[in-house]
Design an enzyme around this catalytic site. Structure first.
Site, short mmCIF file in Angstrom:
data_model
loop_
_atom_site.label_atom_id
_atom_site.label_comp_id
_atom_site.label_asym_id
_atom_site.label_seq_id
_atom_site.Cartn_x
_atom_site.Cartn_y
_atom_site.Cartn_z
N TYR A 1 33.75 0.27 -3.51
CA TYR A 1 34.34 -0.17 -2.23
C TYR A 1 35.22 0.93 -1.63
CZ TYR A 1 36.56 -3.18 1.22
OH TYR A 1 37.00 -3.72 2.40
N PHE B 1 26.20 8.05 27.81
CA PHE B 1 25.03 7.23 27.50
C PHE B 1 25.39 5.76 27.71
CE2 PHE B 1 21.68 5.25 24.88
CZ PHE B 1 20.62 5.67 25.67
N ASP B 2 24.39 4.89 27.74
CA ASP B 2 24.62 3.50 28.13
C ASP B 2 25.66 2.78 27.25
OD1 ASP B 2 22.90 3.31 25.97
OD2 ASP B 2 21.45 2.00 26.94
N ASP C 1 30.49 13.65 22.39
CA ASP C 1 29.46 12.72 21.89
C ASP C 1 28.37 13.61 21.30
OD1 ASP C 1 27.21 11.20 21.47
OD2 ASP C 1 27.50 9.94 23.24
N ALA D 1 25.66 13.13 19.35
CA ALA D 1 24.42 12.54 18.81
C ALA D 1 23.34 13.59 18.54
CB ALA D 1 23.90 11.47 19.77
N LYS E 1 20.26 10.21 14.98
CA LYS E 1 19.47 11.23 15.67
C LYS E 1 19.44 12.49 14.80
CE LYS E 1 20.66 8.36 19.18
NZ LYS E 1 21.43 7.13 18.94
N HIS F 1 19.25 -3.88 29.97
CA HIS F 1 17.87 -3.48 29.66
C HIS F 1 17.38 -4.04 28.33
CE1 HIS F 1 20.69 -0.42 28.32
NE2 HIS F 1 19.85 -0.08 27.36
N1 F0G Z 1 25.43 8.56 22.37
C1 F0G Z 1 24.21 8.99 22.73
C2 F0G Z 1 24.08 10.26 23.49
C3 F0G Z 1 23.09 8.24 22.38
O1 F0G Z 1 21.90 8.67 22.74
C4 F0G Z 1 23.26 7.05 21.66
C5 F0G Z 1 22.13 6.23 21.27
C6 F0G Z 1 24.55 6.65 21.30
C7 F0G Z 1 25.61 7.45 21.67
C8 F0G Z 1 24.81 5.38 20.52
O2 F0G Z 1 24.42 5.51 19.22
O3 F0G Z 1 22.54 3.90 18.87
O4 F0G Z 1 23.80 4.85 16.95
O5 F0G Z 1 24.87 3.19 18.43
N2 F0G Z 1 21.01 6.37 21.75
C9 F0G Z 1 19.79 5.68 21.36
C10 F0G Z 1 18.70 6.12 22.27
C11 F0G Z 1 19.93 4.22 21.26
O6 F0G Z 1 17.63 5.52 22.20
O7 F0G Z 1 18.88 7.07 23.02
P1 F0G Z 1 23.88 4.28 18.33
#
Ligand code: F0G
Length: 457
Positions: A71, A123-124, A214, A216, A257, A449
Site C-alpha cells: 500500500y 485538450f478536452d 501537459d 502527454a 501515450k 462527444h
Molecule cells: N492531455 C492530452 C494532450 C491528451 O491528449 C489527453 C488524452 C489527456 C491530457 C488526458 O489523459 O486520457 O489519460 O485522462 N487524450 C486521449 C486522446 C484521450 O484520445 O487524445 P487521459
C-alpha cells in the site's frame, strides 16, 4: 515515401475481424451514431485513440511481474521515481490513474472561480477540468495552427505576443498557472519548439505565473525538436526532454501515450506547498501518494515504458508511420492537417464536406461513414467536442476546424492496415457530396462527444 520497417517483431497477436456492411449499419444505428458507443469487437481497425491502446513490450510485461503491491512505499514506486527524476528532473511527483486525474487534482489545488488558464490549446479533458472548477481555459496558439495547409514546422507554438497581451489584459493575479500542451493534440498533434517553450516559460515567469506542461506526448515532441530545430540534431531525446522540463514548474501527464502503458498518469510540481495540497487531494480521490490509484505492476510498466517511448529508433519509426499514412491519404484528394503530426492524422472534414454546416457536424458525418465503409473507427475533433456557448453572450462559439482524427496506437498496426485505411478513405472521397450531417438526440453539458446520441439528417 517508404513504410519504415518496424523496430520490433510480433510475439503475440490479437485477432480482429471485419463484420458485414449490414452488421455495421445495425451496429452504428444501435450506437446512436456515436462511434464511442460501438462495441470494440464490431470494429476492424480502431483509430479512436492512441491512448492506452499501444502494445507493451516483453520488458514491460516482465516488469509487471515484479510489481510490488504494498500500500505504501512499494519498490515499484521507487523504480518509477527514478525514471521520473532521470527524464523529467522532478523529485516531487505523484502517480495518478490517468492524465485527467492529474488535471483534476491540479485544478482543484490551484484554480479559483473566474480565473484563467492559458495554453497553446487545452485538450478536452484539461479544458473541462478547469471549467469544472469555475476556471476559464484560454487557447493562444499561433495563427498558423488554424490553417490546415500551413507547413510551419512547429504549429503547436504559442503566440507569445498574444500571451503577453492576455496577461496584461486580465492581470497575472487572475492566472493561477499557465500551460502548454506538447504535442498539441487538439491542433493536429503538432510540436512546440524549444525556442517557443523558453519564451513561454520566460513570459509566465516574468509575471510570477507558474508554468505547467501537459506532457502527454512529450517524447514525440522531443523527437520533432531533434529533427526540425537548429542546434538539436546531435542531442539525444533524453537530453532534449531534460532541457524542456527544466523550464517548467510542474507537469501533468497521461502515461497512456508516450509512456506506452494501458493505464496511468503523472503529476509533478516543484512547489512544496502545492505538492502538499496535491498529495492531500490525491489521497481523497485516487489513493496513497506512492500508488495514486494504480497497481504496483502499473507503476513498473510505466517506469520501463517511459524510456521505451524516448527510444530514437522507435520514435523514427513512429513518426514515419504517421507520415506514411498522411501521404497515402493526401493522394486520395482528402486534405489533412499539414504537416502530419506525431500520433495521428487529422482529416479536414470541413474541407471535404463544405455542404455540411458546423451545427450539422461534418466531422461526425465522416467518422460515421468511415465505419460504414470500412469498419474503421476515428474520432470527431470539431464542433461536437469544442463548440460551446459564450459565457457572456450565450451565443454558440464554433471551433475553426472540423476534423476527424485517426490516432495510431503505438506498435500495434502494420503497413497493410495503414494502406487499408487510405483505400477506404479513397472510396469515401469519391462520393463525399452525397454525405449528410446529423443532429443531437441527446447531449450532456460537459465532454459531450463521449455520450451524445445522434440522428442522421
Ligand atoms: N492531455 C492530452 C494532450 C491528451 O491528449 C489527453 C488524452 C489527456 C491530457 C488526458 O489523459 O486520457 O489519460 O485522462 N487524450 C486521449 C486522446 C484521450 O484520445 O487524445 P487521459
Amino acid at each position: 515515401m517508404n513504410y519504415p520497417p518496424e523496430p520490433f517483431r510480433i510475439k503475440m497477436v490479437e485477432p480482429i475481424r471485419l463484420i458485414s456492411p449490414e452488421e455495421r449499419r445495425k451496429a452504428i444505428q444501435a450506437a446512436g451514431y456515436n462511434v464511442f458507443s460501438l462495441r470494440a469487437e464490431d470494429i476492424f481497425i480502431d483509430l479512436l485513440t492512441d491512448s492506452g491502446t499501444g502494445a507493451m513490450s516483453d520488458r514491460q510485461w516482465s516488469a509487471m511481474m515484479q510489481g510490488d503491491e504494498s500500500y505504501a512505499g512499494a519498490r515499484s514506486y521507487f523504480r518509477l521515481a527514478e525514471a521520473v527524476e532521470k527524464i523529467f528532473g522532478f523529485k516531487q511527483f505523484v502517480p495518478t490513474h490517468q492524465g485527467r486525474a492529474a488535471e483534476n487534482i491540479l485544478s482543484a489545488a490551484l484554480v479559483k472561480p473566474g480565473q484563467y488558464v492559458p495554453s497553446n490549446m487545452h485538450f478536452d479533458t484539461t479544458d473541462a477540468n478547469i471549467r469544472a472548477r469555475g476556471g476559464r481555459p484560454i487557447n493562444l496558439v499561433i495563427d498558423e495552427a488554424g490553417d490546415p495547409s500551413s507547413q510551419h514546422p512547429f504549429k503547436g507554438n504559442m503566440d507569445i505576443a498574444k500571451l503577453k497581451a492576455f496577461i496584461g489584459k486580465v492581470g497575472a493575479e487572475n492566472i493561477p498557472f499557465g500551460m502548454v500542451t506538447v504535442t498539441n493534440n487538439a491542433g493536429g498533434g503538432q510540436p512546440v519548439s524549444m525556442a517557443n517553450l523558453k519564451a513561454i516559460a520566460e513570459t509566465y515567469h516574468a509575471s510570477g505565473i507558474p508554468f505547467y506542461i501537459d506532457a502527454a506526448r512529450y517524447a514525440e515532441n522531443c523527437y520533432f525538436i531533434k529533427l526540425r530545430e537548429k542546434g538539436y540534431a546531435d542531442k539525444s531525446t533524453l537530453e532534449i526532454a531534460r532541457e524542456m522540463f527544466a523550464l517548467a514548474d510542474g507537469f501533468c501527464m497521461s502515461a497512456k501515450k508516450d509512456a506506452i502503458v494501458n493505464i496511468g498518469g503523472l503529476l509533478a510540481t516543484k512547489d512544496e506547498k502545492v505538492f502538499q495540497n496535491i498529495k492531500n487531494e490525491l489521497i481523497l480521490r485516487e489513493g496513497f501518494p506512492t500508488y495514486g490509484g494504480l497497481a504496483g505492476r502499473d507503476l513498473d510498466a510505466m517506469a520501463v515504458g517511459l524510456f521505451e517511448g524516448l527510444d530514437e529508433a522507435y520514435l523514427a519509426y513512429r513518426l514515419n508511420q504517421t507520415a506514411y499514412l498522411g501521404e497515402r491519404i493526401r493522394a486520395t484528394g482528402i486534405a489533412i492537417v499539414e504537416p502530419p503530426g506525431g500520433h495521428a492524422i487529422y482529416l479536414d472534414a470541413g474541407a471535404l464536406l463544405p455542404h455540411i454546416p458546423h451545427g450539422e457536424f461534418p466531422g461526425q458525418a465522416l467518422a460515421v461513414e468511415l465505419y460504414l465503409e470500412g469498419g474503421i473507427r476515428g474520432c470527431e475533433i470539431g464542433s461536437i467536442m469544442f463548440a460551446h456557448p459564450d459565457p457572456e453572450t450565450g451565443e454558440m462559439v464554433y471551433p475553426q476546424l472540423e476534423l476527424v482524427r485517426l490516432a495510431i496506437p503505438r506498435r500495434t498496426y502494420t503497413q497493410s492496415h495503414m494502406d487499408y485505411v487510405a483505400e477506404t478513405l479513397g472510396k469515401i472521397a469519391k462520393r463525399a457530396a452525397s454525405l449528410r450531417g446529423c443532429k443531437f438526440t441527446y447531449a450532456p453539458e460537459l465532454l459531450r462527444h463521449f455520450t451524445a446520441r445522434f440522428e442522421p439528417l
